[in-house]
Design a protein around this motif. Structure first.
Motif, PDB file in Angstrom:
ATOM      1  N   GLU A   1       1.196   6.693  -6.685  1.00 19.47           N
ATOM      2  CA  GLU A   1       0.080   7.546  -7.212  1.00 19.47           C
ATOM      3  C   GLU A   1       0.196   9.316  -7.074  1.00 19.47           C
ATOM      4  OE1 GLU A   1      -3.826   4.600  -6.360  1.00 19.47           O
ATOM      5  OE2 GLU A   1      -3.268   5.873  -4.704  1.00 19.47           O
ATOM      6  N   LYS A   2       0.987   9.403  -6.097  1.00 20.41           N
ATOM      7  CA  LYS A   2       1.393  10.791  -5.747  1.00 20.41           C
ATOM      8  C   LYS A   2       2.446  11.191  -6.853  1.00 20.41           C
ATOM      9  CE  LYS A   2       3.402  13.827  -2.218  1.00 20.41           C
ATOM     10  NZ  LYS A   2       4.038  14.008  -0.785  1.00 20.41           N
TER      11      LYS A   2
ATOM     12  N   PRO B   1       0.873  -1.128   0.133  1.00 19.99           N
ATOM     13  CA  PRO B   1      -0.011   0.237  -0.031  1.00 19.99           C
ATOM     14  C   PRO B   1       1.033   1.203  -0.091  1.00 19.99           C
ATOM     15  CG  PRO B   1      -1.026  -1.589   1.535  1.00 19.99           C
ATOM     16  CD  PRO B   1       0.500  -2.175   1.239  1.00 19.99           C
ATOM     17  N   GLN B   2       2.023   1.283   0.763  1.00 20.38           N
ATOM     18  CA  GLN B   2       2.881   2.411   0.600  1.00 20.38           C
ATOM     19  C   GLN B   2       3.443   2.838  -0.791  1.00 20.38           C
ATOM     20  OE1 GLN B   2       6.108   2.093   3.309  1.00 20.38           O
ATOM     21  NE2 GLN B   2       7.064   3.854   2.549  1.00 20.38           N
TER      22      GLN B   2
ATOM     23  N   LYS C   1      -4.414   6.949 -10.508  1.00 17.70           N
ATOM     24  CA  LYS C   1      -4.869   5.929  -9.465  1.00 17.70           C
ATOM     25  C   LYS C   1      -4.427   4.569 -10.078  1.00 17.70           C
ATOM     26  CE  LYS C   1      -8.632   4.455  -6.601  1.00 17.70           C
ATOM     27  NZ  LYS C   1      -7.797   3.616  -5.677  1.00 17.70           N
ATOM     28  N   TRP C   2      -3.871   3.895  -9.120  1.00 19.10           N
ATOM     29  CA  TRP C   2      -3.209   2.532  -9.262  1.00 19.10           C
ATOM     30  C   TRP C   2      -4.299   1.455  -9.410  1.00 19.10           C
ATOM     31  CZ3 TRP C   2       0.735   0.273 -11.255  1.00 19.10           C
ATOM     32  CH2 TRP C   2       0.818  -1.304 -11.035  1.00 19.10           C
TER      33      TRP C   2
ATOM     34  N   VAL D   1       2.180   1.771  -3.432  1.00 20.27           N
ATOM     35  CA  VAL D   1       0.785   2.315  -4.305  1.00 20.27           C
ATOM     36  C   VAL D   1       0.881   3.740  -4.305  1.00 20.27           C
ATOM     37  CG1 VAL D   1      -1.486   2.238  -4.685  1.00 20.27           C
ATOM     38  CG2 VAL D   1      -0.141   0.108  -4.791  1.00 20.27           C
ATOM     39  N   GLU D   2       0.831   4.189  -2.845  1.00 28.02           N
ATOM     40  CA  GLU D   2       0.527   5.559  -2.314  1.00 28.02           C
ATOM     41  C   GLU D   2       1.502   6.288  -3.064  1.00 28.02           C
ATOM     42  OE1 GLU D   2       0.811   8.173   1.503  1.00 28.02           O
ATOM     43  OE2 GLU D   2      -0.639   6.298   1.581  1.00 28.02           O
ATOM     44  N   GLU D   3       2.893   5.880  -2.993  1.00 26.06           N
ATOM     45  CA  GLU D   3       3.966   6.790  -3.469  1.00 26.06           C
ATOM     46  C   GLU D   3       3.818   6.947  -5.109  1.00 26.06           C
ATOM     47  OE1 GLU D   3       7.558   4.943  -2.276  1.00 26.06           O
ATOM     48  OE2 GLU D   3       7.296   5.418  -0.246  1.00 26.06           O
TER      49      GLU D   3
END
Length: 183
Positions: free
Chosen positions: A82-83, A75-76, A88-89, A78-80
């Motif tokens: 996406e930023k 999840p981390q 959106k992944w 994916v968040e990085e």
């Protein structure tokens, strides 16, 4: 659908805007061919690259250009991504791909045997990971906490596919999620 990756440049720490092996490979091949080669050498390399297998493409991307292909991002990650990308992944669904939750329980250091099994088969890796964690927690409750036996340790590895083990003096329990393809 084509397998997707979060692709990270290990030299710069930045992410690629590409999410498939073929897209990044094609770009890197063009970069490689733009080096100072003779026309003959460039044609030879181009012919060679067209014959690469998937494994050879992965090696080229990871070894020659030092990119990391992350098939199962956390999840981390994916968040990085996406930023970085502003997108959106969405994890690709692959035909015939399933995630299997396997267990192995060794009793009394193997003297009383072992049991192994399959706890579930899932199309979604997140559901498979949740099941693995739930089964591991049930095992801890049944074998340790309900018997007031606090002498155990839990090891968990979450690199996209969950792998956990519970170790005590006399027994061990391992659970893992694996990717498999069915025909």
């Amino acid at each position: 659908m084509t397998k997707q990756y979060i692709i990270k440049d290990l030299q710069t720490g930045e992410f690629s805007h590409h999410t498939t092996l073929n897209d990044i490979f094609d770009d890197l091949v063009q970069d490689y061919l733009s080096n100072d080669w003779t026309n003959e050498e460039a044609e030879e390399f181009e012919t060679k690259f067209k014959q690469y297998t998937e494994a050879e493409k992965i090696d080229f991307v990871q070894d020659e250009y030092e990119y990391k292909l992350i098939a199962y991002p956390t999840p981390q990650q994916v968040e990085e991504w996406e930023k970085f990308s502003g997108r959106k992944w969405e994890e690709a669904e692959e035909p015939n791909r399933v995630f299997v939750v396997y267990t192995l329980h060794i009793h009394n250091r193997g003297r009383e045997g072992h049991t192994w099994g399959i706890e579930g088969v899932f199309y979604d890796r997140h559901e498979a990971n949740k099941k693995a964690i739930a089964v591991r927690n049930e095992h801890i409750e049944e074998w340790y906490t309900s018997k007031n036996n606090d002498s155990y340790e839990v090891y968990e590895f979450m690199k996209g596919l969950n792998t956990s083990s519970v170790e005590s003096d006399n027994s061990s329990f391992e659970i893992s999620v694996t990717e498999e393809y069915c025909e």
